[in-house]
Design a protein around this motif. Sequence first.
Motif, mmCIF file in Angstrom:
data_model
loop_
_atom_site.group_PDB
_atom_site.id
_atom_site.type_symbol
_atom_site.label_atom_id
_atom_site.label_comp_id
_atom_site.label_asym_id
_atom_site.label_seq_id
_atom_site.Cartn_x
_atom_site.Cartn_y
_atom_site.Cartn_z
ATOM 1 N N LEU A 166 44.632 -24.651 -40.351
ATOM 2 C CA LEU A 166 43.185 -24.891 -40.418
ATOM 3 C C LEU A 166 42.830 -23.585 -39.199
ATOM 4 N N ALA A 167 43.080 -22.745 -37.666
ATOM 5 C CA ALA A 167 43.127 -22.102 -36.922
ATOM 6 C C ALA A 167 43.616 -21.080 -37.511
ATOM 7 N N ALA A 168 44.667 -20.239 -37.556
ATOM 8 C CA ALA A 168 45.073 -19.654 -38.362
ATOM 9 C C ALA A 168 44.272 -19.169 -39.748
ATOM 10 N N ILE A 169 43.461 -20.167 -40.215
ATOM 11 C CA ILE A 169 42.451 -19.149 -41.700
ATOM 12 C C ILE A 169 41.300 -19.364 -40.590
ATOM 13 N N ALA A 170 40.409 -20.359 -39.759
ATOM 14 C CA ALA A 170 39.243 -20.090 -39.296
ATOM 15 C C ALA A 170 38.760 -19.367 -38.218
ATOM 16 N N VAL A 171 39.723 -18.340 -37.716
ATOM 17 C CA VAL A 171 39.758 -17.918 -37.055
ATOM 18 C C VAL A 171 39.677 -16.555 -37.430
ATOM 19 N N PRO A 172 40.082 -15.456 -38.235
ATOM 20 C CA PRO A 172 40.101 -14.661 -39.088
ATOM 21 C C PRO A 172 38.771 -14.941 -39.788
ATOM 22 N N THR A 173 38.215 -15.287 -40.431
ATOM 23 C CA THR A 173 37.195 -15.587 -40.878
ATOM 24 C C THR A 173 35.745 -15.621 -40.182
ATOM 25 N N TYR A 174 35.545 -15.929 -39.067
ATOM 26 C CA TYR A 174 35.051 -16.113 -38.181
ATOM 27 C C TYR A 174 34.511 -14.827 -38.299
ATOM 28 N N SER A 175 35.483 -14.359 -37.654
ATOM 29 C CA SER A 175 35.740 -12.575 -36.976
ATOM 30 C C SER A 175 35.166 -11.677 -37.857
ATOM 31 N N ASN A 176 35.506 -11.695 -38.983
ATOM 32 C CA ASN A 176 35.292 -10.640 -40.081
ATOM 33 C C ASN A 176 33.441 -11.558 -40.572
ATOM 34 N N TYR A 177 33.200 -12.472 -40.159
ATOM 35 C CA TYR A 177 31.730 -12.666 -40.272
ATOM 36 C C TYR A 177 30.360 -12.227 -38.977
#
Length: 159
Positions: free
Chosen positions: A30-41
């Motif tokens: 879940l962290a591997a998916i969430a961190v890049p998504t948050y960074s792009n946001y």
Amino acid sequence: MQMFRIRRRESIRGLTLIELLMVIVIVGILAAIAVPTYSNYMMRARRADAKTALEQVRGAQEMWRAEKGCYALDGVDCLGGALAGTAEEKLRTTMGAPAAIISNYYTWAFTVKTATAFTARATATGSQATDGWLEITQDGTKRDQAGKVYPDPACKWSK
């Protein structure tokens, strides 16, 4: 005589090592998916600040031109007479243009300044530096560092 009953102790069950490892793996995924998504946001949100600032600069230049007859220039007025200050300072103090440092992530400046044309560029800095720069011209043409021009969907002005 009364019989003594032996009570069985109910076993208290805890987490096994396998169960604990499974939880850790799931949290890691879940962290591997969430961190890049948050960074792009966050990158897109900071880019939006730069786009807004460039639109404000363009609006300030248009107000200056409507009032004075030409775009703001460094050290002179539209007739060539002396007028102290840079174009950026004049627009900031009289027309409400944003400060040169938009945020910790972008700065802006003119790359072209003439009486009839201008190009304003917002350059990414710090952790946003990989995003490159954005430009806007006097006629509203918007482009990014990759050479893409809005409304091309690949242009960072579209994102």
